[in-house]
Each structure stands twice: as structure tokens, then as C-alpha cells.
Design a protein around this motif. Sequence first.
Motif, mmCIF file in Angstrom:
data_model
loop_
_atom_site.group_PDB
_atom_site.id
_atom_site.type_symbol
_atom_site.label_atom_id
_atom_site.label_comp_id
_atom_site.label_asym_id
_atom_site.label_seq_id
_atom_site.Cartn_x
_atom_site.Cartn_y
_atom_site.Cartn_z
ATOM 1 N N VAL A 106 0.840 -1.203 0.000
ATOM 2 C CA VAL A 106 0.000 0.000 0.000
ATOM 3 C C VAL A 106 0.873 1.251 0.000
ATOM 4 O O VAL A 106 0.555 2.241 -0.671
ATOM 5 N N ALA A 107 1.994 1.230 0.710
ATOM 6 C CA ALA A 107 2.914 2.377 0.701
ATOM 7 C C ALA A 107 3.465 2.610 -0.700
ATOM 8 O O ALA A 107 3.585 3.761 -1.146
ATOM 9 N N ASP A 108 3.778 1.540 -1.425
ATOM 10 C CA ASP A 108 4.238 1.678 -2.812
ATOM 11 C C ASP A 108 3.151 2.289 -3.692
ATOM 12 O O ASP A 108 3.417 3.170 -4.512
ATOM 13 N N VAL A 109 1.919 1.821 -3.522
ATOM 14 C CA VAL A 109 0.801 2.334 -4.307
ATOM 15 C C VAL A 109 0.558 3.802 -3.981
ATOM 16 O O VAL A 109 0.300 4.621 -4.868
ATOM 17 N N GLU A 110 0.659 4.143 -2.705
ATOM 18 C CA GLU A 110 0.492 5.548 -2.305
ATOM 19 C C GLU A 110 1.545 6.423 -2.980
ATOM 20 O O GLU A 110 1.239 7.503 -3.495
ATOM 21 N N GLN A 111 2.770 5.958 -3.000
ATOM 22 C CA GLN A 111 3.853 6.706 -3.639
ATOM 23 C C GLN A 111 3.585 6.880 -5.144
ATOM 24 O O GLN A 111 3.799 7.962 -5.695
ATOM 25 N N LEU A 112 3.101 5.832 -5.791
ATOM 26 C CA LEU A 112 2.739 5.921 -7.211
ATOM 27 C C LEU A 112 1.653 6.973 -7.428
ATOM 28 O O LEU A 112 1.721 7.767 -8.362
ATOM 29 N N ALA A 113 0.637 6.930 -6.586
ATOM 30 C CA ALA A 113 -0.469 7.880 -6.713
ATOM 31 C C ALA A 113 0.038 9.313 -6.568
ATOM 32 O O ALA A 113 -0.253 10.170 -7.406
ATOM 33 N N ARG A 114 0.803 9.564 -5.539
ATOM 34 C CA ARG A 114 1.324 10.915 -5.310
ATOM 35 C C ARG A 114 2.182 11.380 -6.490
ATOM 36 O O ARG A 114 2.072 12.528 -6.932
ATOM 37 N N ALA A 115 3.030 10.493 -7.017
ATOM 38 C CA ALA A 115 3.891 10.850 -8.146
ATOM 39 C C ALA A 115 3.077 11.159 -9.400
ATOM 40 O O ALA A 115 3.530 11.904 -10.271
ATOM 41 N N SER A 116 1.874 10.600 -9.479
ATOM 42 C CA SER A 116 0.992 10.826 -10.628
ATOM 43 C C SER A 116 0.020 11.975 -10.401
ATOM 44 O O SER A 116 -0.840 12.229 -11.248
ATOM 45 N N GLY A 117 0.099 12.624 -9.240
ATOM 46 C CA GLY A 117 -0.824 13.708 -8.928
ATOM 47 C C GLY A 117 -2.207 13.225 -8.539
ATOM 48 O O GLY A 117 -3.180 13.969 -8.615
#
Length: 168
Positions: A106-117
Amino acid sequence: MSKPHWRPAHASDLPAISAIAAQIHPALPESPEVLAEKIRLYPDGCRVLIAGNEIAGYGLAHPWKRHRIPPLDGLLERLPDGADCLYVHDVAVLPDFRGGVVHPYVADVEQLARASGIATLALVSVYATQPLWQRLGFRPVTADAALRAKLASYGEGATYMLRDLTAM
């Protein structure tokens, strides 16, 4: 033996992913083509849990639109324009390897989301996993009639949940 860890999923992992899906989700089957499409459409959101030399779990996520639950066992064909959430389609871990392994995914997915705006994570909780997702910051959404109809294919007790990343 080394601690279980997540790594990017590859097409060659599909037999193991399908086997785990069949074991964990016998009442919610999805074809290998559906699972493969998620890896193809958004490889950054797809991971496998490695324990020793075997795949012990997987996580599949992709950009999507809030409150528009993707069809279970249905092909997406393409990701939507203007995605406003990163949808966690499935996280499945074999019973012997559970316990603290979902949080890093989930932390990886959160990081992906943030990087994608993207400021929201979304998922459908099945099999009474709502307490797990709530510990990870997801909150249930009160379902209207249209959302309840979409949730029906995910089984009794399925709950649509969101995690707002701006509040964290």
C-alpha cells in the motif's frame, strides 16, 4: 530465509498469480486474461510478494475513476482519461505469509499515486477485510443504489473504501 518482499510483477508471474487468486478467491474467480491485462496496462501498480524462492502473494492496482468500480472478471480495455484515484484491484497473500506484508505494498501504491498527482486510493473490501483496510487508512463509503448494484458482483458484505492522501 529472507524476509518476504515485494517486487514488480512480470507476465511470467501470471501462473503463480492465477494459482494464488484461485486459492484465495474461489468465490470471485477472474480469468488469467483479466489479471494479465492489469499487469500490461499498469505494470507500475502490479507487484508480487516473494518469500524465499516462491511467489506468496500479489497486488494489482491501476488508475481509475472514483465510485466507478471496475467489473469483476472483466477486461478494462484501457485506463480512463482523467483518472482521479489509484484503484487497488486486489491484494492476495497466502495464509502462511500474512502479517504485516500488505502495508509495504500500500505504501508503494500511495507513492505511485502521489507521483501521478492522484490524491485518492480506492478499493473494494471483500471477505470481512474491512478492519485491515481501515488500519491502513481507508474509510468505507456509504453506497447509493448504483454503487450497491456494482458491489453485488463482489459478494455479500463487499464495501467500497477510499483513502484520502491529502489528509496524511
